[in-house]
Scaffold this motif. Sequence first.
Motif, short mmCIF file in Angstrom:
data_model
loop_
_atom_site.label_atom_id
_atom_site.label_comp_id
_atom_site.label_asym_id
_atom_site.label_seq_id
_atom_site.Cartn_x
_atom_site.Cartn_y
_atom_site.Cartn_z
N GLY A 197 -1.25 -3.90 3.54
CA GLY A 197 -0.48 -3.21 4.56
C GLY A 197 -0.34 -1.73 4.27
N LEU A 198 0.36 -1.41 3.18
CA LEU A 198 0.66 -0.01 2.88
C LEU A 198 -0.54 0.76 2.35
CD1 LEU A 198 4.22 -0.47 1.34
CD2 LEU A 198 3.60 0.13 3.69
N THR A 199 -1.39 0.12 1.58
CA THR A 199 -2.56 0.82 1.04
C THR A 199 -3.50 1.29 2.15
OG1 THR A 199 -2.38 -0.31 -1.09
CG2 THR A 199 -4.53 0.63 -0.53
N PRO A 200 -3.86 0.44 3.12
CA PRO A 200 -4.69 0.95 4.23
C PRO A 200 -3.98 2.03 5.06
CG PRO A 200 -4.85 -1.43 4.12
CD PRO A 200 -3.75 -1.02 3.17
N ILE A 201 -2.66 1.93 5.19
CA ILE A 201 -1.93 2.97 5.92
C ILE A 201 -2.03 4.30 5.17
CG2 ILE A 201 0.39 3.76 6.59
CD1 ILE A 201 0.97 0.81 7.35
N LEU A 202 -1.92 4.25 3.85
CA LEU A 202 -2.08 5.46 3.04
C LEU A 202 -3.48 6.05 3.24
CD1 LEU A 202 -1.22 7.53 0.91
CD2 LEU A 202 -1.92 5.86 -0.84
N SER A 203 -4.49 5.21 3.23
CA SER A 203 -5.85 5.69 3.43
C SER A 203 -6.00 6.35 4.80
CB SER A 203 -6.84 4.53 3.30
OG SER A 203 -8.15 4.98 3.55
N GLY A 230 -0.66 11.23 -11.58
CA GLY A 230 -1.46 10.53 -12.58
C GLY A 230 -0.91 9.17 -12.99
N ALA A 231 0.34 8.90 -12.63
CA ALA A 231 0.93 7.60 -12.97
C ALA A 231 0.22 6.45 -12.28
CB ALA A 231 2.42 7.58 -12.62
N PHE A 232 -0.55 6.76 -11.23
CA PHE A 232 -1.27 5.66 -10.58
C PHE A 232 -2.21 4.99 -11.57
CE2 PHE A 232 -4.92 8.49 -9.84
CZ PHE A 232 -6.00 7.62 -9.92
N LEU A 282 2.76 4.60 -5.18
CA LEU A 282 3.53 5.84 -5.29
C LEU A 282 2.71 6.91 -6.01
CD1 LEU A 282 6.14 7.41 -4.83
CD2 LEU A 282 6.99 6.44 -6.97
N GLY A 283 2.03 6.51 -7.07
CA GLY A 283 1.17 7.45 -7.79
C GLY A 283 0.07 8.01 -6.91
#
Length: 153
Positions: free
Chosen positions: A20-26, A132-134, A104-105
């Motif tokens: 959900g959120l990862t594709p929205i970020l992309s 960089g925390a990612f 978040l990273g």
Amino acid sequence: MVYTITVPEGYGYVVLIALGLTPILSFAQGILVSTFRKPAGVAYPNAYATPQQMKALPVAYRFNCAQRAHANLLENMPQSMLCMLFCGLFHPRATLWLGGIWLLGRILYAYGYVYGSGQDEQGKGKGRTIGGAFWIGQFALIGLSIYVAMGLL
């Protein structure tokens, strides 16, 4: 033939981050790249501004930073999403936290790359280090995947 899979409580949150959120970020990063493309004078199908374009228009440097941040996300998304979906079946809470750190990273990485790297190539994209925390989340997810896989042997 019908198969049934039982998912642990809380797995929905893992799916929310991974699918959900990862594709929205992309998608959001793709829009960010698009907003810089025209002002930077980078015509399709060119992926990046040339050094000459960056010298003539400082926004071209920002375009390159946005494009690179998005490309880096796309390079790291597949394994991260798969690790989240796999690990979440066995350790949903840990996966939720690690996926959250990763997400978040990634947001901070993109923001820092685009807005924290200065106005020209002298910045060398150093603003990306704020996210960089990612890498912590990503390597921990990979490690957790290996741990879970070893338990399945």
